[in-house]
Design a protein around this motif. Sequence first.
Motif, PDB file in Angstrom:
ATOM      1  N   MET A  10       0.851  -1.178   0.000  1.00  0.00           N
ATOM      2  CA  MET A  10       0.000   0.000   0.000  1.00  0.00           C
ATOM      3  C   MET A  10       0.890   1.233   0.000  1.00  0.00           C
ATOM      4  O   MET A  10       1.815   1.349   0.798  1.00  0.00           O
ATOM      5  CB  MET A  10      -0.892  -0.030   1.246  1.00  0.00           C
ATOM      6  CG  MET A  10      -1.757   1.171   1.380  1.00  0.00           C
ATOM      7  SD  MET A  10      -2.974   1.097   2.698  1.00  0.00           S
ATOM      8  CE  MET A  10      -1.958   1.117   4.126  1.00  0.00           C
ATOM      9  N   ARG A  11       0.608   2.123  -0.898  1.00  0.00           N
ATOM     10  CA  ARG A  11       1.324   3.393  -0.957  1.00  0.00           C
ATOM     11  C   ARG A  11       0.430   4.480  -0.367  1.00  0.00           C
ATOM     12  O   ARG A  11      -0.780   4.316  -0.272  1.00  0.00           O
ATOM     13  CB  ARG A  11       1.661   3.741  -2.399  1.00  0.00           C
ATOM     14  CG  ARG A  11       2.663   2.777  -3.014  1.00  0.00           C
ATOM     15  CD  ARG A  11       2.915   3.097  -4.444  1.00  0.00           C
ATOM     16  NE  ARG A  11       1.608   3.049  -5.143  1.00  0.00           N
ATOM     17  CZ  ARG A  11       1.420   3.385  -6.402  1.00  0.00           C
ATOM     18  NH1 ARG A  11       2.411   3.799  -7.118  1.00  0.00           N
ATOM     19  NH2 ARG A  11       0.242   3.311  -6.960  1.00  0.00           N
ATOM     20  N   ASN A  12       1.057   5.587   0.019  1.00  0.00           N
ATOM     21  CA  ASN A  12       0.256   6.682   0.536  1.00  0.00           C
ATOM     22  C   ASN A  12       0.793   8.018   0.047  1.00  0.00           C
ATOM     23  O   ASN A  12       1.912   8.095  -0.461  1.00  0.00           O
ATOM     24  CB  ASN A  12       0.199   6.631   2.064  1.00  0.00           C
ATOM     25  CG  ASN A  12       1.515   6.944   2.700  1.00  0.00           C
ATOM     26  OD1 ASN A  12       1.979   8.072   2.670  1.00  0.00           O
ATOM     27  ND2 ASN A  12       2.150   5.927   3.288  1.00  0.00           N
TER      28      ASN A  12
ATOM     29  N   LEU B 224       4.651   5.896   8.621  1.00  0.00           N
ATOM     30  CA  LEU B 224       3.556   5.902   7.648  1.00  0.00           C
ATOM     31  C   LEU B 224       4.033   6.439   6.304  1.00  0.00           C
ATOM     32  O   LEU B 224       3.723   5.876   5.257  1.00  0.00           O
ATOM     33  CB  LEU B 224       2.388   6.742   8.165  1.00  0.00           C
ATOM     34  CG  LEU B 224       1.564   6.131   9.281  1.00  0.00           C
ATOM     35  CD1 LEU B 224       0.682   7.186   9.929  1.00  0.00           C
ATOM     36  CD2 LEU B 224       0.725   4.987   8.756  1.00  0.00           C
TER      37      LEU B 224
ATOM     38  N   SER C 154       5.876   4.087   4.286  1.00  0.00           N
ATOM     39  CA  SER C 154       5.085   2.878   4.029  1.00  0.00           C
ATOM     40  C   SER C 154       5.629   1.682   4.808  1.00  0.00           C
ATOM     41  O   SER C 154       5.518   0.537   4.374  1.00  0.00           O
ATOM     42  CB  SER C 154       5.017   2.568   2.534  1.00  0.00           C
ATOM     43  OG  SER C 154       4.319   3.583   1.855  1.00  0.00           O
TER      44      SER C 154
ATOM     45  N   TYR D 225       4.556   1.114   7.848  1.00  0.00           N
ATOM     46  CA  TYR D 225       3.514   0.851   8.843  1.00  0.00           C
ATOM     47  C   TYR D 225       2.165   1.102   8.187  1.00  0.00           C
ATOM     48  O   TYR D 225       1.974   2.118   7.523  1.00  0.00           O
ATOM     49  CB  TYR D 225       3.729   1.793  10.036  1.00  0.00           C
ATOM     50  CG  TYR D 225       2.631   1.790  11.071  1.00  0.00           C
ATOM     51  CD1 TYR D 225       2.478   0.723  11.949  1.00  0.00           C
ATOM     52  CD2 TYR D 225       1.749   2.857  11.184  1.00  0.00           C
ATOM     53  CE1 TYR D 225       1.471   0.725  12.906  1.00  0.00           C
ATOM     54  CE2 TYR D 225       0.746   2.872  12.140  1.00  0.00           C
ATOM     55  CZ  TYR D 225       0.617   1.810  12.994  1.00  0.00           C
ATOM     56  OH  TYR D 225      -0.376   1.810  13.937  1.00  0.00           O
ATOM     57  N   ASN D 226       1.243   0.165   8.343  1.00  0.00           N
ATOM     58  CA  ASN D 226      -0.112   0.340   7.837  1.00  0.00           C
ATOM     59  C   ASN D 226      -0.994   0.798   8.991  1.00  0.00           C
ATOM     60  O   ASN D 226      -1.054   0.147  10.024  1.00  0.00           O
ATOM     61  CB  ASN D 226      -0.653  -0.960   7.255  1.00  0.00           C
ATOM     62  CG  ASN D 226       0.026  -1.322   5.961  1.00  0.00           C
ATOM     63  OD1 ASN D 226       0.459  -0.467   5.215  1.00  0.00           O
ATOM     64  ND2 ASN D 226       0.153  -2.605   5.712  1.00  0.00           N
ATOM     65  N   PRO D 227      -1.706   1.900   8.801  1.00  0.00           N
ATOM     66  CA  PRO D 227      -2.507   2.444   9.893  1.00  0.00           C
ATOM     67  C   PRO D 227      -3.785   1.654  10.124  1.00  0.00           C
ATOM     68  O   PRO D 227      -4.273   0.954   9.234  1.00  0.00           O
ATOM     69  CB  PRO D 227      -2.842   3.855   9.396  1.00  0.00           C
ATOM     70  CG  PRO D 227      -2.909   3.694   7.917  1.00  0.00           C
ATOM     71  CD  PRO D 227      -1.816   2.704   7.587  1.00  0.00           C
ATOM     72  N   SER D 228      -4.318   1.794  11.316  1.00  0.00           N
ATOM     73  CA  SER D 228      -5.644   1.244  11.594  1.00  0.00           C
ATOM     74  C   SER D 228      -6.657   2.056  10.784  1.00  0.00           C
ATOM     75  O   SER D 228      -6.347   3.152  10.283  1.00  0.00           O
ATOM     76  CB  SER D 228      -5.967   1.372  13.082  1.00  0.00           C
ATOM     77  OG  SER D 228      -6.078   2.748  13.438  1.00  0.00           O
TER      78      SER D 228
ATOM     79  N   ALA E  12      -6.339   5.987   9.748  1.00  0.00           N
ATOM     80  CA  ALA E  12      -6.465   6.381   8.343  1.00  0.00           C
ATOM     81  C   ALA E  12      -7.562   7.437   8.196  1.00  0.00           C
ATOM     82  O   ALA E  12      -7.386   8.430   7.478  1.00  0.00           O
ATOM     83  CB  ALA E  12      -6.770   5.167   7.474  1.00  0.00           C
TER      84      ALA E  12
ATOM     85  N   PHE F   9      -4.568   6.876   0.551  1.00  0.00           N
ATOM     86  CA  PHE F   9      -3.936   5.553   0.521  1.00  0.00           C
ATOM     87  C   PHE F   9      -4.310   4.844  -0.770  1.00  0.00           C
ATOM     88  O   PHE F   9      -5.474   4.785  -1.143  1.00  0.00           O
ATOM     89  CB  PHE F   9      -4.381   4.712   1.717  1.00  0.00           C
ATOM     90  CG  PHE F   9      -3.940   5.290   3.026  1.00  0.00           C
ATOM     91  CD1 PHE F   9      -2.681   5.044   3.534  1.00  0.00           C
ATOM     92  CD2 PHE F   9      -4.794   6.103   3.750  1.00  0.00           C
ATOM     93  CE1 PHE F   9      -2.264   5.590   4.725  1.00  0.00           C
ATOM     94  CE2 PHE F   9      -4.397   6.657   4.948  1.00  0.00           C
ATOM     95  CZ  PHE F   9      -3.133   6.411   5.446  1.00  0.00           C
TER      96      PHE F   9
ATOM     97  N   PHE G  94      -3.904   1.230  -2.795  1.00  0.00           N
ATOM     98  CA  PHE G  94      -3.566  -0.176  -2.669  1.00  0.00           C
ATOM     99  C   PHE G  94      -2.948  -0.699  -3.952  1.00  0.00           C
ATOM    100  O   PHE G  94      -3.429  -0.425  -5.044  1.00  0.00           O
ATOM    101  CB  PHE G  94      -4.811  -0.992  -2.325  1.00  0.00           C
ATOM    102  CG  PHE G  94      -5.363  -0.653  -0.975  1.00  0.00           C
ATOM    103  CD1 PHE G  94      -4.862  -1.252   0.164  1.00  0.00           C
ATOM    104  CD2 PHE G  94      -6.367   0.291  -0.835  1.00  0.00           C
ATOM    105  CE1 PHE G  94      -5.349  -0.938   1.424  1.00  0.00           C
ATOM    106  CE2 PHE G  94      -6.876   0.626   0.410  1.00  0.00           C
ATOM    107  CZ  PHE G  94      -6.365   0.007   1.535  1.00  0.00           C
TER     108      PHE G  94
END
Length: 64
Positions: free
Chosen positions: A1-3, A33, A36, A38-41, A45, A60, A62
């Motif tokens: 997942m990118r953000n 974050l 990338s 760590y993926n947030p809850s 998010a 975010f 995917f």
Amino acid sequence: MRNRIREFRARYNLTQEQLAKKVGVCRETVVYLEKSAYNPSLQLAHDLAKALGTTIEDLFQFDD
């Protein structure tokens, strides 16, 4: 997942520390974050998207 947290944060001239305070996390969480690492809850998010004036879907992305 990118953000796109860094990109949106720059639009509002927010430091990592300022964004972290807005969403109630430590600065290191924002660092992880943005990398990338760590993926947030879902709640985090949502809070990030709200603080940055966007949607979770825009913030975010995917990878398929």
